[in-house]
Design a protein around this motif. Structure first.
Motif, PDB file in Angstrom:
ATOM      1  N   ASN A 382       1.051  -1.123  -0.133  1.00  0.00           N
ATOM      2  CA  ASN A 382       0.023   0.044  -0.109  1.00  0.00           C
ATOM      3  C   ASN A 382       0.671   1.251   0.124  1.00  0.00           C
ATOM      4  OD1 ASN A 382      -1.655   2.245   1.474  1.00  0.00           O
ATOM      5  ND2 ASN A 382      -3.028   0.995   0.972  1.00  0.00           N
ATOM      6  N   VAL A 383       0.532   2.269  -0.909  1.00  0.00           N
ATOM      7  CA  VAL A 383       1.259   3.356  -1.139  1.00  0.00           C
ATOM      8  C   VAL A 383       0.199   4.549  -1.065  1.00  0.00           C
ATOM      9  CG1 VAL A 383       3.023   4.762  -2.291  1.00  0.00           C
ATOM     10  CG2 VAL A 383       3.122   2.355  -2.436  1.00  0.00           C
ATOM     11  N   GLY A 390      -2.807   9.984  -4.899  1.00  0.00           N
ATOM     12  CA  GLY A 390      -3.713   9.126  -4.127  1.00  0.00           C
ATOM     13  C   GLY A 390      -3.163   7.921  -3.799  1.00  0.00           C
ATOM     14  N   GLU A 391      -3.989   6.775  -3.388  1.00  0.00           N
ATOM     15  CA  GLU A 391      -3.533   5.650  -2.709  1.00  0.00           C
ATOM     16  C   GLU A 391      -3.649   4.817  -3.553  1.00  0.00           C
ATOM     17  OE1 GLU A 391      -4.778   2.914   1.202  1.00  0.00           O
ATOM     18  OE2 GLU A 391      -6.145   4.581   0.726  1.00  0.00           O
ATOM     19  N   THR A 392      -2.498   3.685  -3.551  1.00  0.00           N
ATOM     20  CA  THR A 392      -2.834   2.631  -4.490  1.00  0.00           C
ATOM     21  C   THR A 392      -2.314   1.570  -3.557  1.00  0.00           C
ATOM     22  OG1 THR A 392      -1.956   3.862  -6.325  1.00  0.00           O
ATOM     23  CG2 THR A 392      -1.650   1.458  -6.516  1.00  0.00           C
ATOM     24  N   ASP A 393      -3.102   0.360  -3.813  1.00  0.00           N
ATOM     25  CA  ASP A 393      -2.510  -0.959  -2.997  1.00  0.00           C
ATOM     26  C   ASP A 393      -3.107  -2.223  -3.944  1.00  0.00           C
ATOM     27  OD1 ASP A 393      -5.403  -1.104  -2.971  1.00  0.00           O
ATOM     28  OD2 ASP A 393      -5.837  -1.640  -1.145  1.00  0.00           O
ATOM     29  N   GLN A 394      -2.464  -3.351  -3.471  1.00  0.00           N
ATOM     30  CA  GLN A 394      -2.471  -4.535  -4.551  1.00  0.00           C
ATOM     31  C   GLN A 394      -2.280  -5.573  -3.653  1.00  0.00           C
ATOM     32  OE1 GLN A 394       0.743  -5.387  -7.193  1.00  0.00           O
ATOM     33  NE2 GLN A 394      -0.601  -5.895  -8.869  1.00  0.00           N
ATOM     34  N   VAL A 395      -2.966  -6.635  -3.858  1.00  0.00           N
ATOM     35  CA  VAL A 395      -2.541  -8.132  -3.414  1.00  0.00           C
ATOM     36  C   VAL A 395      -2.208  -8.945  -4.488  1.00  0.00           C
ATOM     37  CG1 VAL A 395      -3.631 -10.183  -2.350  1.00  0.00           C
ATOM     38  CG2 VAL A 395      -4.314  -7.888  -1.719  1.00  0.00           C
TER      39      VAL A 395
END
Length: 405
Positions: A382-383, A390-395
């Motif tokens: 998560n950044v 904005g925010e970026t996240d990933q699985v």
């Protein structure tokens, strides 16, 4: 002279001639036995003497089959917000060593080829270097991210959240005494000028684990007059129509990193690793892996939404535990990025405050049989820059089967 006397005389002459020739016959020597496969136990298991030499050679590697999964914001060709692809890798390690009056002479080469989703990526040199005593010359992990003295950097999972995980051409010298080792090295930063990046590392390792502290001087990173840069062979792709530049720093940078590894502290066959870094200026050695695709899992990309993920500081911990053939590992990391500027040629510069970054990784592995194992991994990143980015996240994750030899 009668017939009988003639026959007897001829027989005697033949015996005499045969005797003379027998005395002059050449006797062929028996060939000496040649030991074509002699075990060399000087450097551990797997080494053999190259026939006719005192050089010991080890050949090893692995063949790996893996299924990668990368989640949103990645999109596949059918418009789904995920990607799945199979990946096959073959790796060969060649390690040649012998003793000289100046110390151990070693040459190491690692070749590997990776095929992702049916697309052959070709054979590449992952590492290739020469060592003589403490002197090392060649191509390998930068000293900033490589293990020294038996202490491997990273946080114990397969995607071990390494900061500045890149390979470089380099020259270094290591002095070792007891459990201590001190290394100084110069690395080609790919800028084309004569000034290299300079690294130094001090390590202590023992039966209980080890500790290290490392420093790097990065000769150049922040070029405000460029829309894109390539450093140490890594392309830093900037923000397309909105070129990105790092707000802090100038044309050189300095960073420090340290860590400690503790073995069997909590339970037998356990490892606990704590690691952190601080960068005084933006540098590629403070860059971390960004958003993954199925072709880049466990590889550095350094961008999220086009903004470089360059951490001013970060701290993390990892724990690994073995239960017979079963192994578990978990690691986590938290840090803050440098301030970033987005340059729009029409509207000017927009400054983005530093962002927050955190990540976690879980591994489960099982030794199916000797030299054949499976490993599963799930990771989350998560950044959050706020503002226009904005925010970026990933699985993401993978399931792997690997045969070592």
């Amino acid at each position: 002279m009668n017939i009988k006397s003639l026959l007897l005389g001829s027989a005697a002459a033949l015996v005499a001639v045969s005797g003379a020739r027998a005395a002059d016959a050449v006797v062929m020597a028996e060939p000496e036995p040649v030991d074509y496969v002699r075990v060399c136990d000087v450097y551990g298991k797997g080494f053999y003497y190259i026939p006719g030499t005192e050089t010991c050679l080890s050949v090893g590697g692995y063949v790996r089959f893996q299924v990668n999964v990368a989640g949103d914001p990645i999109i596949n060709f059918e418009g789904d917000d995920y990607q799945v692809a199979s990946r096959v890798r073959a790796r060969l390690n060649f390690d040649a060593r012998e003793e000289t009056e100046l110390g151990t002479l070693r040459a190491f080469a690692r070749l590997q080829a990776t095929n992702t989703g049916g697309a052959n990526n070709g054979v590449n040199i992952d590492q290739a270097y020469i060592q003589l005593g403490g002197l090392l010359m060649g191509y390998r992990d930068t000293l900033w991210s490589s293990g020294i003295g038996g202490l491997e950097d990273g946080l114990l999972t397969d995607t071990d959240l390494v900061v500045g995980d890149i390979n470089t051409n380099q020259v270094s010298y290591t002095f070792a005494a007891g459990g201590f080792s001190a290394t100084i090295g110069a690395e080609d930063d790919g800028t084309g000028d004569v000034v290299p990046d300079v690294h130094a590392k001090l390590v202590y390792s023992g039966a209980w684990g080890g500790a290290y502290i490392s420093g790097v001087y990065d000769e150049t990173f922040n070029r405000e007059d460029l829309n894109s840069v390539t450093l140490n062979g890594v392309a830093i792709n900037l923000f397309g129509a909105y070129p990105t530049r790092l707000q802090d720093g100038d044309n050189d940078a300095f960073a420090l990193k340290g860590g400690v590894l503790l073995k069997d502290l909590i339970a037998p066959k356990s490892q606990l690793k704590i690691e952190g870094h601080y960068a005084f200026d933006p540098t590629i050695y403070a860059g971390i892996t960004g958003i993954n695709s199925v072709t880049s899992i466990s590889a550095s990309q350094f961008t999220t939404g086009g903004v470089p993920i360059t951490l001013e500081w970060a701290a993390g911990a990892g724990y690994a535990q073995a239960f017979g053939k079963l192994g578990l590992a978990v690691s986590g990391q938290y840090g803050e990025t440098f301030d970033v500027s987005l340059l729009n040629r029409r509207t000017g510069i927009t400054t983005i405050d530093s962002g927050e970054y955190y990540a976690g990784v879980l591994n489960v592995g099982y030794q199916i049989t000797n030299n054949f194992a499976t490993l599963g991994e799930v990771s989350y990143k998560n950044v959050d820059f706020g503002g226009p980015v904005g925010e970026t996240d990933q699985v993401s994750g993978f399931l792997r089967f690997q045969r070592n030899f």
